[in-house]
Design an enzyme around this catalytic site. Sequence first.
Site, PDB file in Angstrom:
ATOM      1  N   HIS A  23     -10.116   7.422   1.184  1.00  0.00           N
ATOM      2  CA  HIS A  23      -9.090   8.363   1.592  1.00  0.00           C
ATOM      3  C   HIS A  23      -9.138   9.620   0.739  1.00  0.00           C
ATOM      4  CE1 HIS A  23      -7.058   6.747  -1.903  1.00  0.00           C
ATOM      5  NE2 HIS A  23      -6.879   5.567  -1.337  1.00  0.00           N
TER       6      HIS A  23
HETATM    7  P1  TYD Z   1      -4.451   1.510  -0.855  1.00  0.00           P
HETATM    8  O1  TYD Z   1      -4.152   2.962  -0.799  1.00  0.00           O
HETATM    9  O2  TYD Z   1      -5.158   0.908   0.306  1.00  0.00           O
HETATM   10  O3  TYD Z   1      -5.231   1.158  -2.172  1.00  0.00           O
HETATM   11  P2  TYD Z   1      -6.670   1.714  -2.657  1.00  0.00           P
HETATM   12  O4  TYD Z   1      -6.584   3.201  -2.663  1.00  0.00           O
HETATM   13  O5  TYD Z   1      -6.815   1.202  -4.029  1.00  0.00           O
HETATM   14  O6  TYD Z   1      -7.715   1.170  -1.764  1.00  0.00           O
HETATM   15  O7  TYD Z   1      -3.073   0.743  -1.084  1.00  0.00           O
HETATM   16  C1  TYD Z   1      -2.843  -0.599  -0.699  1.00  0.00           C
HETATM   17  C2  TYD Z   1      -1.386  -0.779  -0.304  1.00  0.00           C
HETATM   18  O8  TYD Z   1      -0.512  -0.538  -1.400  1.00  0.00           O
HETATM   19  C3  TYD Z   1      -0.971   0.172   0.816  1.00  0.00           C
HETATM   20  O9  TYD Z   1      -0.138  -0.560   1.718  1.00  0.00           O
HETATM   21  C4  TYD Z   1      -0.134   1.209   0.116  1.00  0.00           C
HETATM   22  C5  TYD Z   1       0.430   0.480  -1.087  1.00  0.00           C
HETATM   23  N1  TYD Z   1       0.625   1.341  -2.273  1.00  0.00           N
HETATM   24  C6  TYD Z   1       1.909   1.640  -2.706  1.00  0.00           C
HETATM   25  O10 TYD Z   1       2.911   1.223  -2.109  1.00  0.00           O
HETATM   26  N2  TYD Z   1       2.063   2.409  -3.825  1.00  0.00           N
HETATM   27  C7  TYD Z   1       0.996   2.900  -4.512  1.00  0.00           C
HETATM   28  O11 TYD Z   1       1.174   3.609  -5.533  1.00  0.00           O
HETATM   29  C8  TYD Z   1      -0.338   2.598  -4.053  1.00  0.00           C
HETATM   30  C9  TYD Z   1      -1.550   3.131  -4.766  1.00  0.00           C
HETATM   31  C10 TYD Z   1      -0.479   1.809  -2.933  1.00  0.00           C
END
Ligand code: TYD
Length: 140
Positions: free
Chosen positions: A53
């Site tokens: 992302h």
């Molecule tokens: P995600 O963005 O997929 O993690 P990464 O970037 O490490 O692959 O996040 C996984 C889940 O956690 C998604 O449902 C969003 C949630 N999340 C939060 O609620 N707060 C946060 O600070 C982060 C980083 C993720």
Amino acid sequence: MNIKDQYRILEFGDLGDERGNLVVVEGEQDIPFEIKRVFYIYGSDSEVVRGQHANRNSEFVLINVSGTSKVRVDNGFEEAVIELNRPRMGLYLPTMLWKDMYEFSEDSVLLVLTNTHYDGTEYIRSYDEYLKEVGGTGAK
Ligand code: TYD
């Protein structure tokens, strides 16, 4: 813009002594922003790809406080791969850079500092949409 001018490798000092290592990172000093949120990722195995992302508002500093991982950054035109392999090394990522984190070692603990509270709406999770927004042609 050259992708090497967009991300930055930070090197933190070590205040350790005979009792062990001590690394301190302070917002707006060692970290180029005010820290509003901290999260950490562990237990991701070597097959997993995280991230995938870009963020409209969040800047990040990534630190592998234990173990190793790789980060692929992509600005829509070119890409770079950075290996995080030392607890005193930080990777600064500005807003609007596409990123993947992968090849986590078994003992990887990836600490992430950011300048924002979590807001899911500032994430761009489609690479096609990302390319449109940056006017990119694709790095791969
Ligand atoms: P995600 O963005 O997929 O993690 P990464 O970037 O490490 O692959 O996040 C996984 C889940 O956690 C998604 O449902 C969003 C949630 N999340 C939060 O609620 N707060 C946060 O600070 C982060 C980083 C993720």
